[in-house]
Design a protein around this motif. Structure first.
Motif, PDB file in Angstrom:
ATOM      1  N   TRP A  64      52.280  -2.311  32.365  1.00 29.49           N
ATOM      2  CA  TRP A  64      52.363  -2.661  31.426  1.00 29.49           C
ATOM      3  C   TRP A  64      52.623  -4.150  31.115  1.00 29.49           C
ATOM      4  O   TRP A  64      51.764  -5.530  30.904  1.00 29.49           O
ATOM      5  N   LEU A  65      53.036  -4.569  32.771  1.00 31.67           N
ATOM      6  CA  LEU A  65      52.300  -5.535  32.985  1.00 31.67           C
ATOM      7  C   LEU A  65      51.123  -6.319  33.620  1.00 31.67           C
ATOM      8  O   LEU A  65      50.457  -7.501  32.518  1.00 31.67           O
ATOM      9  N   GLY A  66      50.358  -6.197  33.708  1.00 33.44           N
ATOM     10  CA  GLY A  66      48.628  -6.182  33.194  1.00 33.44           C
ATOM     11  C   GLY A  66      48.572  -5.828  32.122  1.00 33.44           C
ATOM     12  O   GLY A  66      47.068  -6.828  31.759  1.00 33.44           O
ATOM     13  N   ALA A  67      48.793  -5.468  31.086  1.00 28.24           N
ATOM     14  CA  ALA A  67      48.230  -5.493  30.106  1.00 28.24           C
ATOM     15  C   ALA A  67      48.408  -5.922  29.172  1.00 28.24           C
ATOM     16  O   ALA A  67      48.170  -6.689  28.383  1.00 28.24           O
ATOM     17  N   GLN A  68      49.738  -7.352  29.475  1.00 27.21           N
ATOM     18  CA  GLN A  68      49.963  -8.620  29.325  1.00 27.21           C
ATOM     19  C   GLN A  68      48.684  -9.709  29.746  1.00 27.21           C
ATOM     20  O   GLN A  68      48.251 -10.597  29.005  1.00 27.21           O
ATOM     21  N   HIS A  69      47.514  -9.653  29.812  1.00 27.19           N
ATOM     22  CA  HIS A  69      46.868 -10.381  31.193  1.00 27.19           C
ATOM     23  C   HIS A  69      45.346  -9.552  31.285  1.00 27.19           C
ATOM     24  O   HIS A  69      44.504  -9.536  31.547  1.00 27.19           O
ATOM     25  N   SER A 101      58.382 -10.657  28.706  1.00 35.31           N
ATOM     26  CA  SER A 101      57.222 -11.356  27.866  1.00 35.31           C
ATOM     27  C   SER A 101      57.203 -13.037  28.422  1.00 35.31           C
ATOM     28  O   SER A 101      56.163 -13.675  28.810  1.00 35.31           O
ATOM     29  N   GLN A 102      58.284 -13.516  28.035  1.00 37.49           N
ATOM     30  CA  GLN A 102      57.688 -15.382  28.604  1.00 37.49           C
ATOM     31  C   GLN A 102      57.924 -15.282  29.813  1.00 37.49           C
ATOM     32  O   GLN A 102      57.302 -16.221  30.393  1.00 37.49           O
ATOM     33  N   PHE A 103      59.082 -14.687  30.897  1.00 35.70           N
ATOM     34  CA  PHE A 103      58.519 -14.863  32.594  1.00 35.70           C
ATOM     35  C   PHE A 103      57.041 -14.915  32.881  1.00 35.70           C
ATOM     36  O   PHE A 103      56.406 -15.087  33.727  1.00 35.70           O
ATOM     37  N   VAL A 104      57.107 -13.758  32.628  1.00 35.18           N
ATOM     38  CA  VAL A 104      55.698 -12.975  32.613  1.00 35.18           C
ATOM     39  C   VAL A 104      53.711 -13.796  32.172  1.00 35.18           C
ATOM     40  O   VAL A 104      52.845 -14.253  33.128  1.00 35.18           O
ATOM     41  N   GLN A 105      54.267 -14.382  31.068  1.00 27.09           N
ATOM     42  CA  GLN A 105      53.413 -15.941  30.604  1.00 27.09           C
ATOM     43  C   GLN A 105      53.837 -16.651  31.632  1.00 27.09           C
ATOM     44  O   GLN A 105      52.296 -17.665  32.423  1.00 27.09           O
ATOM     45  N   ARG A 106      54.456 -17.049  31.831  1.00 24.43           N
ATOM     46  CA  ARG A 106      55.295 -18.179  33.115  1.00 24.43           C
ATOM     47  C   ARG A 106      54.307 -18.222  34.416  1.00 24.43           C
ATOM     48  O   ARG A 106      53.463 -19.137  34.685  1.00 24.43           O
ATOM     49  N   GLN A 107      54.184 -16.695  34.544  1.00 21.63           N
ATOM     50  CA  GLN A 107      53.978 -15.988  36.047  1.00 21.63           C
ATOM     51  C   GLN A 107      51.950 -16.010  35.427  1.00 21.63           C
ATOM     52  O   GLN A 107      51.605 -15.369  37.348  1.00 21.63           O
ATOM     53  N   ALA A 108      51.856 -16.014  34.790  1.00 20.27           N
ATOM     54  CA  ALA A 108      50.415 -15.459  34.794  1.00 20.27           C
ATOM     55  C   ALA A 108      48.841 -16.084  35.745  1.00 20.27           C
ATOM     56  O   ALA A 108      48.665 -15.098  36.888  1.00 20.27           O
TER      57      ALA A 108
END
Length: 272
Positions: free
Chosen positions: A29-34, A192-199
């Motif tokens: 799911w983390l990967g799916a955000q990118h 999702s906010q943290f995940v985008q900051r850590q992209a």
């Protein structure tokens, strides 16, 4: 910050219910955000394929993952019941978000899942419409939920990460599952906010580690005839490491997830 994030998304409850399978699913799911960038790097991005009998936790798992993206409910589509145009609209309207598809078990109609295989590489597919044929370009990725398993080719299954939920809920896991069900999208949106900051960190981790893990899997299991199995396995292992950086996984949680991925690659089976 990572421990606060774990608490905010009730990760301890999630792990108590789904264990290492849940960690692998959450890494996916983390990967799916990118998905677009990873697909470019890896020449593809696998679909998440969740199976399990009624009551095994499929809905709880998918609802939890959707909550992390800011949605309080799961919107799913049954291709066997949908018109080709309806499916085309669902895919084209999704942007880069995952689309959840459910097998139409019990339907007289059977869906040809192999027609979606090109979406692994975001290649266009054609669907029959009243006006003839329409071409779809889908930038997101797929989540497939089924009970029993879908009827499809090995080539299609080789493009999936298969989470097979076998263990029934215990009294303890039901308690943790109820806690997950009380989690709201507002509470979980911090993920999702943290995940985008850590992209940038996530992509860098994949670039560095996915080929290393894939090469290691190939060296350890040279008889494995499915090159895609080692490639997807390497990507998933890198995503577990990226998730570990995001959530500060314990050594045991990380190692169990990595070990399960390697075990299933060795068996030439992408069931996690």
């Amino acid at each position: 910050m990572q421990n606060e994030l774990q608490s905010a998304i009730r990760f301890d409850d999630f792990h108590a219910v789904f264990g290492s399978q849940g960690v692998v699913a959450l890494a996916w799911w983390l990967g799916a955000q990118h998905v677009s960038q990873i697909r470019t790097e890896e020449q593809g991005f696998p679909f998440l394929y969740v199976t399990g009998r009624t009551g095994s936790g499929k809905t709880t798992l998918l609802s939890y993952l959707s909550t992390l993206n800011g949605s309080n409910s799961v919107t799913s589509y049954a291709p066997a019941h949908a018109t080709p145009m309806g499916l085309a609209r669902a895919l084209s309207d999704a942007g880069e978000h995952p689309v959840v598809l459910e097998d139409g078990y019990g339907s007289d109609r059977r869906f040809d899942w192999s027609q979606l295989a090109p979406l692994y590489k975001s290649e266009p597919i054609w669907v029959i419409t009243q006006g003839g044929h329409s071409q779809i370009t889908f930038k997101g990725t797929l989540v497939i939920s089924a009970n029993p398993p879908i009827e499809c080719s090995k080539q299609f299954v080789s493009r999936t990460v298969h989470i097979d939920l076998l263990a029934p809920h215990t009294v303890n896991s039901r308690y943790h599952a109820e806690s997950l069900q009380q989690l709201t999208a507002d509470q979980a949106s911090v993920f999702s906010q943290f995940v985008q900051r850590q992209a940038a960190q996530t992509i860098s981790t994949i670039q560095r580690l996915a080929p290393v893990y894939a090469a290691s899997l190939y060296d350890k299991h040279p008889s494995q005839p499915n090159a895609r199995a080692t490639q997807i396995g390497g990507l998933l292992m890198a995503l577990v490491d990226a998730l570990s950086l995001t959530l500060n996984l314990s050594h045991e949680q990380r190692q169990e997830a990595l070990g399960q991925i390697e075990h299933n690659v060795a068996l030439a089976d992408l069931s996690y």
